[in-house]
Every structure is written in C-alpha cells, then in structure tokens.
Scaffold this motif. Structure first.
Motif, PDB file in Angstrom:
ATOM      1  N   VAL A   1       0.872  -1.180   0.000  1.00 44.90           N
ATOM      2  CA  VAL A   1       0.000   0.000   0.000  1.00 44.90           C
ATOM      3  C   VAL A   1       0.909   1.230   0.000  1.00 44.90           C
ATOM      4  O   VAL A   1       2.107   1.128   0.278  1.00 44.90           O
ATOM      5  N   PRO A   2       0.378   2.409  -0.313  1.00 46.72           N
ATOM      6  CA  PRO A   2       1.225   3.603  -0.300  1.00 46.72           C
ATOM      7  C   PRO A   2       1.811   3.864   1.085  1.00 46.72           C
ATOM      8  O   PRO A   2       1.152   3.664   2.115  1.00 46.72           O
ATOM      9  N   GLY A   3       3.084   4.305   1.110  1.00 49.79           N
ATOM     10  CA  GLY A   3       3.720   4.678   2.365  1.00 49.79           C
ATOM     11  C   GLY A   3       3.222   6.015   2.861  1.00 49.79           C
ATOM     12  O   GLY A   3       2.485   6.735   2.168  1.00 49.79           O
ATOM     13  N   LYS A   4       3.631   6.390   4.050  1.00 47.28           N
ATOM     14  CA  LYS A   4       3.150   7.627   4.668  1.00 47.28           C
ATOM     15  C   LYS A   4       3.513   8.862   3.848  1.00 47.28           C
ATOM     16  O   LYS A   4       2.794   9.848   3.853  1.00 47.28           O
ATOM     17  N   GLY A   5       4.644   8.833   3.144  1.00 47.35           N
ATOM     18  CA  GLY A   5       5.060   9.991   2.367  1.00 47.35           C
ATOM     19  C   GLY A   5       4.686   9.945   0.905  1.00 47.35           C
ATOM     20  O   GLY A   5       5.116  10.806   0.128  1.00 47.35           O
ATOM     21  N   SER A   6       3.882   8.969   0.518  1.00 47.97           N
ATOM     22  CA  SER A   6       3.573   8.800  -0.904  1.00 47.97           C
ATOM     23  C   SER A   6       2.824   9.991  -1.488  1.00 47.97           C
ATOM     24  O   SER A   6       3.049  10.379  -2.629  1.00 47.97           O
TER      25      SER A   6
ATOM     26  N   ALA B   1       1.191   8.908  -7.043  1.00 47.90           N
ATOM     27  CA  ALA B   1       2.432   8.463  -6.411  1.00 47.90           C
ATOM     28  C   ALA B   1       2.948   7.211  -7.100  1.00 47.90           C
ATOM     29  O   ALA B   1       2.172   6.366  -7.556  1.00 47.90           O
ATOM     30  N   GLY B   2       4.264   7.102  -7.173  1.00 45.31           N
ATOM     31  CA  GLY B   2       4.884   5.911  -7.729  1.00 45.31           C
ATOM     32  C   GLY B   2       4.941   4.787  -6.712  1.00 45.31           C
ATOM     33  O   GLY B   2       4.595   4.960  -5.535  1.00 45.31           O
ATOM     34  N   THR B   3       5.406   3.639  -7.153  1.00 42.47           N
ATOM     35  CA  THR B   3       5.470   2.486  -6.264  1.00 42.47           C
ATOM     36  C   THR B   3       6.734   2.449  -5.414  1.00 42.47           C
ATOM     37  O   THR B   3       6.852   1.608  -4.526  1.00 42.47           O
TER      38      THR B   3
ATOM     39  N   PRO C   1       3.096   0.808 -12.936  1.00 43.94           N
ATOM     40  CA  PRO C   1       1.973   0.982 -12.014  1.00 43.94           C
ATOM     41  C   PRO C   1       2.129   2.216 -11.124  1.00 43.94           C
ATOM     42  O   PRO C   1       3.238   2.565 -10.733  1.00 43.94           O
ATOM     43  N   LEU C   2       1.008   2.859 -10.827  1.00 37.88           N
ATOM     44  CA  LEU C   2       0.976   4.061 -10.013  1.00 37.88           C
ATOM     45  C   LEU C   2      -0.156   3.962  -9.004  1.00 37.88           C
ATOM     46  O   LEU C   2      -1.081   3.160  -9.156  1.00 37.88           O
ATOM     47  N   TRP C   3      -0.080   4.812  -7.993  1.00 36.96           N
ATOM     48  CA  TRP C   3      -1.171   4.974  -7.045  1.00 36.96           C
ATOM     49  C   TRP C   3      -1.849   6.316  -7.311  1.00 36.96           C
ATOM     50  O   TRP C   3      -1.175   7.325  -7.509  1.00 36.96           O
ATOM     51  N   VAL C   4      -3.168   6.310  -7.323  1.00 32.04           N
ATOM     52  CA  VAL C   4      -3.950   7.526  -7.494  1.00 32.04           C
ATOM     53  C   VAL C   4      -4.829   7.711  -6.262  1.00 32.04           C
ATOM     54  O   VAL C   4      -5.462   6.750  -5.793  1.00 32.04           O
TER      55      VAL C   4
ATOM     56  N   VAL D   1      -3.411   1.926 -10.322  1.00 28.68           N
ATOM     57  CA  VAL D   1      -3.822   1.936 -11.726  1.00 28.68           C
ATOM     58  C   VAL D   1      -2.577   1.881 -12.606  1.00 28.68           C
ATOM     59  O   VAL D   1      -1.450   1.966 -12.120  1.00 28.68           O
ATOM     60  N   SER D   2      -2.798   1.779 -13.917  1.00 23.38           N
ATOM     61  CA  SER D   2      -1.677   1.570 -14.831  1.00 23.38           C
ATOM     62  C   SER D   2      -1.040   2.856 -15.339  1.00 23.38           C
ATOM     63  O   SER D   2       0.037   2.827 -15.939  1.00 23.38           O
ATOM     64  N   ARG D   3      -1.694   4.012 -15.117  1.00 23.07           N
ATOM     65  CA  ARG D   3      -1.145   5.285 -15.581  1.00 23.07           C
ATOM     66  C   ARG D   3      -1.774   6.426 -14.789  1.00 23.07           C
ATOM     67  O   ARG D   3      -2.736   6.232 -14.048  1.00 23.07           O
ATOM     68  N   ALA D   4      -1.230   7.629 -14.991  1.00 30.64           N
ATOM     69  CA  ALA D   4      -1.787   8.810 -14.339  1.00 30.64           C
ATOM     70  C   ALA D   4      -3.084   9.221 -15.028  1.00 30.64           C
ATOM     71  O   ALA D   4      -3.246   9.029 -16.237  1.00 30.64           O
ATOM     72  N   PRO D   5      -4.035   9.802 -14.294  1.00 29.64           N
ATOM     73  CA  PRO D   5      -5.308  10.193 -14.903  1.00 29.64           C
ATOM     74  C   PRO D   5      -5.166  11.418 -15.802  1.00 29.64           C
ATOM     75  O   PRO D   5      -4.355  12.297 -15.555  1.00 29.64           O
TER      76      PRO D   5
END
Length: 244
Positions: free
Chosen positions: A53-58, A66-68, A166-169, A183-187
């Motif tokens: 899951v995203p880290g605290k600073g993501s 945010a990146g992985t 992969p990215l986190w949105v 998701v697979s890309r930025a929105p």
C-alpha cells in the motif's frame, strides 16, 4: 455493457488455508487486492507475491499521484480488528477469493477461464458453462486529486504529459474521504476510476431461463464518466459491495 460468445469459467478451491498461503499457491502475478477487515477496507497492490500500500510519504504536500517506490509492505494480521476476513484479488486473467473461517484459516477459490491458472490452488470445482459473457463496469466514488506538476494540490487533474504505471492515485469524495487505488497510468483531466468485471450468463435446465451465475472482477482502469454512462454501465449509487 458488451456481450461476448459462450465460454467456460473454471474454478478450483482449497479449505483450511491461510490468506498468505492462498496468495502464494495461486501465484497470480501482478494484481489488485480488495481486503475487508472489521476495522477498515483496504485496496492493495499484489506484485511478486507481496501485498503493498502507499507509504506515509507517498502523497506528501497533497499530491494525487504516487509511484510504487514509496510503497510499504502490508502485513496480514491473523487476529484482532485488523485481521482480513474477506479478500478478492484479481487481474485480467483470474480472481482469487478468500473467506476467513477461524484461527486465521479459511476457504480459497480461484476463478479463471484457464484451467492451468486454477490448478495450483487445489481441487477443481464444477465448471460453469456460460452461454454469454457481459463486460460490465462500476464507477468508484471519488475524483482523482491533482499531481505535483498540475499547479495545485486539490481538484481535478489538468492535461499534460502522462506518467505510466503501475501508479497509485488518490481519490477524494466528501462521503468517503480519501481512497488510494493502483492503476496503470496517471489520470487525464476529468477521468475517474472504474472497476471492470465480467458477468457469466447461464441457463437453468428445467425452463431454460437465462441468469447471471457469476461475476469475476478484472481490473481497475481510468476513463471519462461520460463514456461509461453512454455504454450503459451502472452509476455511482449502484456500486458493488466490494467497492463501498
């Protein structure tokens, strides 16, 4: 919705198995995980057999993408309010379902149109002979927040170069707060996140009535909401339980 030709949905199951062991044996590769506990609902990313899951600073300074590289491993508790009681882990090829029964053990089932994907988990279950497949999609609550380079920390994303995943949105909605999804890309501007599923239609033997016998989760993807509405997909007030 889009209908396709007949197919066979395969499945295999195992009882008395922990969630980490089910993940290891299913070996789905990269996938999205929906994890429900008594305390919270978590969307995680599965890669290399590890849930993250995203880290605290993501999402520092209000960033919406945010990146992985800033991810943290997600520990799986076996007891207490943090313990997962239901999991649905999926990609385009298969879905792994796990339901806790007691003492950290439960029942696991994997569904796929490929018997080779199902085989490692356990014994084969009765196949589902579908006369039709229906592609379906559900809109997740929340709008993506802006990324650092869009000029502001909140609101819809602007147009510009796209980052690939992969990215986190990070999604924001007054009703639910914040929700982070992989998701697979930025929105792009005005895009939302959707959950794609496949419904398997079969017929009952006595009268031949057709009905949806199973629905498999497939992927999270980005698209403008107008496209989904035009395609006849459900609106936000009809979200499946897995996304609430």
């Amino acid at each position: 919705m889009t209908a396709h030709t007949a197919t066979t949905l395969r499945s295999a199951g195992s009882t008395g198995i922990s969630l980490p062991e089910a993940i290891r044996r299913a070996d789905l590769g990269d996938a999205v995980a929906l994890l429900a506990s008594a305390k919270k609902y978590t969307v995680a990313r599965l890669s290399g057999g590890r849930l993250s899951v995203p880290g605290k600073g993501s999402f520092a300074d209000g960033a919406g993408v945010a990146g992985t590289s800033t991810e943290r491993a997600l520990p799986l508790s076996t007891s207490g309010p943090d313990a997962v009681f239901e999991a649905r882990i999926f990609n385009k090829d298969a879905e792994l379902r796990w339901l806790h029964e007691g003492d950290g053990l439960g029942t696991a089932v994997v569904l796929s149109e490929s018997p080779d994907i199902c085989r490692p988990l356990g014994e084969f279950l009765d196949p589902l002979y579908a006369v039709e497949q229906i592609d379906n999609r559900y809109l997740l609550w929340g709008r993506p927040l802006r990324s650092h380079d869009s000029g502001a920390s909140t609101g819809p994303l602007s147009t510009g170069p796209l980052s690939t995943g992969p990215l986190w949105v990070r999604l924001a909605e007054a009703r639910i707060g914040l929700l982070d999804v992989p998701v697979s890309r930025a929105p792009r501007e005005n895009e939302c996140v959707f959950l794609r599923t496949v419904e398997y239609v079969t017929t009952e033997p006595e009268h031949g009535n057709a009905y949806v016998a199973e629905e498999r989760l497939v992927e999270l993807f980005l698209a403008p909401p107008e496209q989904s509405k035009a395609a006849g997909s459900p609106q936000p007030d009809r979200l499946p339980e897995a996304t609430r």
